[in-house]
Design a protein around this motif. Sequence first.
Motif, PDB file in Angstrom:
ATOM      1  N   MET A   1       0.852  -1.173   0.000  1.00 21.86           N
ATOM      2  CA  MET A   1       0.000   0.000   0.000  1.00 21.86           C
ATOM      3  C   MET A   1       0.897   1.236   0.000  1.00 21.86           C
ATOM      4  SD  MET A   1      -3.257   0.377   2.332  1.00 21.86           S
ATOM      5  CE  MET A   1      -3.691   1.967   2.886  1.00 21.86           C
ATOM      6  N   ARG A   2       1.119   1.778  -1.160  1.00 21.11           N
ATOM      7  CA  ARG A   2       2.058   2.891  -1.298  1.00 21.11           C
ATOM      8  C   ARG A   2       1.481   4.232  -0.850  1.00 21.11           C
ATOM      9  NH1 ARG A   2       6.392   1.187  -4.519  1.00 21.11           N
ATOM     10  NH2 ARG A   2       5.950  -0.728  -5.630  1.00 21.11           N
ATOM     11  N   SER A   3       0.189   4.387  -0.919  1.00 23.86           N
ATOM     12  CA  SER A   3      -0.434   5.664  -0.561  1.00 23.86           C
ATOM     13  C   SER A   3      -1.291   5.489   0.693  1.00 23.86           C
ATOM     14  CB  SER A   3      -1.281   6.178  -1.718  1.00 23.86           C
ATOM     15  OG  SER A   3      -0.489   6.350  -2.859  1.00 23.86           O
ATOM     16  N   ARG A   4      -0.641   5.238   1.788  1.00 24.74           N
ATOM     17  CA  ARG A   4      -1.367   4.938   3.026  1.00 24.74           C
ATOM     18  C   ARG A   4      -2.207   6.098   3.519  1.00 24.74           C
ATOM     19  NH1 ARG A   4       3.908   2.713   5.223  1.00 24.74           N
ATOM     20  NH2 ARG A   4       4.044   0.810   4.015  1.00 24.74           N
ATOM     21  N   ARG A   5      -1.767   7.298   3.213  1.00 22.31           N
ATOM     22  CA  ARG A   5      -2.521   8.459   3.691  1.00 22.31           C
ATOM     23  C   ARG A   5      -3.899   8.543   3.055  1.00 22.31           C
ATOM     24  NH1 ARG A   5       1.292  13.674   4.607  1.00 22.31           N
ATOM     25  NH2 ARG A   5      -0.526  14.445   5.690  1.00 22.31           N
ATOM     26  N   LEU A   6      -4.070   7.910   1.899  1.00 21.15           N
ATOM     27  CA  LEU A   6      -5.367   7.948   1.233  1.00 21.15           C
ATOM     28  C   LEU A   6      -6.350   6.949   1.844  1.00 21.15           C
ATOM     29  CD1 LEU A   6      -4.167   8.191  -2.456  1.00 21.15           C
ATOM     30  CD2 LEU A   6      -4.941  10.036  -0.967  1.00 21.15           C
ATOM     31  N   ALA A   7      -5.845   5.985   2.629  1.00 21.82           N
ATOM     32  CA  ALA A   7      -6.713   4.974   3.222  1.00 21.82           C
ATOM     33  C   ALA A   7      -7.539   5.534   4.377  1.00 21.82           C
ATOM     34  CB  ALA A   7      -5.883   3.796   3.716  1.00 21.82           C
ATOM     35  N   ARG A   8      -7.060   6.579   4.980  1.00 20.04           N
ATOM     36  CA  ARG A   8      -7.768   7.207   6.095  1.00 20.04           C
ATOM     37  C   ARG A   8      -7.966   8.683   5.771  1.00 20.04           C
ATOM     38  NH1 ARG A   8      -8.436   2.607   7.385  1.00 20.04           N
ATOM     39  NH2 ARG A   8      -7.351   1.477   8.995  1.00 20.04           N
ATOM     40  N   ASP A   9      -8.919   9.281   6.405  1.00 25.20           N
ATOM     41  CA  ASP A   9      -9.209  10.699   6.165  1.00 25.20           C
ATOM     42  C   ASP A   9      -8.507  11.540   7.224  1.00 25.20           C
ATOM     43  OD1 ASP A   9     -10.243  12.891   4.928  1.00 25.20           O
ATOM     44  OD2 ASP A   9     -12.188  12.779   5.910  1.00 25.20           O
ATOM     45  N   TYR A  10      -7.191  11.751   7.041  1.00 21.85           N
ATOM     46  CA  TYR A  10      -6.401  12.512   8.002  1.00 21.85           C
ATOM     47  C   TYR A  10      -6.370  14.012   7.697  1.00 21.85           C
ATOM     48  CZ  TYR A  10      -4.470   8.135   9.739  1.00 21.85           C
ATOM     49  OH  TYR A  10      -4.312   6.903  10.283  1.00 21.85           O
ATOM     50  N   GLU A  11      -6.554  14.356   6.468  1.00 18.89           N
ATOM     51  CA  GLU A  11      -6.382  15.745   6.063  1.00 18.89           C
ATOM     52  C   GLU A  11      -7.592  16.589   6.446  1.00 18.89           C
ATOM     53  OE1 GLU A  11      -3.409  16.307   5.072  1.00 18.89           O
ATOM     54  OE2 GLU A  11      -3.000  14.174   4.875  1.00 18.89           O
ATOM     55  N   ARG A  12      -7.331  17.778   6.912  1.00 16.20           N
ATOM     56  CA  ARG A  12      -8.415  18.691   7.278  1.00 16.20           C
ATOM     57  C   ARG A  12      -8.884  19.510   6.085  1.00 16.20           C
ATOM     58  NH1 ARG A  12      -7.262  20.778  13.336  1.00 16.20           N
ATOM     59  NH2 ARG A  12      -6.330  18.850  14.072  1.00 16.20           N
ATOM     60  N   CYS A  13      -7.955  19.804   5.216  1.00 20.74           N
ATOM     61  CA  CYS A  13      -8.255  20.651   4.060  1.00 20.74           C
ATOM     62  C   CYS A  13      -8.501  19.774   2.831  1.00 20.74           C
ATOM     63  CB  CYS A  13      -7.075  21.588   3.818  1.00 20.74           C
ATOM     64  SG  CYS A  13      -7.332  22.728   2.474  1.00 20.74           S
ATOM     65  N   SER A  14      -9.565  20.031   2.127  1.00 22.37           N
ATOM     66  CA  SER A  14      -9.879  19.223   0.943  1.00 22.37           C
ATOM     67  C   SER A  14      -8.850  19.423  -0.167  1.00 22.37           C
ATOM     68  CB  SER A  14     -11.275  19.545   0.429  1.00 22.37           C
ATOM     69  OG  SER A  14     -11.363  20.892   0.043  1.00 22.37           O
TER      70      SER A  14
END
Length: 51
Positions: A1-14
């Motif tokens: 899973m190379r883009s782990r940040r996309l698996a969860r909604d961590y970002e506040r800004c769209s």
Amino acid sequence: MRSRRLARDYERCSDTSEAFVLWSMTMVMSRRLARHAIRRQQQRRNLAPAA
């Protein structure tokens, strides 16, 4: 899973989330294109007449 940040909604800004999605898709497509280019080179070598 190379883009782990996309698996969860961590970002506040769209905008940040969108940037990560675009970056991830750029990486995926560049790998696919590179793989395709290598296959085409190998096919051309196999089709070339022997000297």
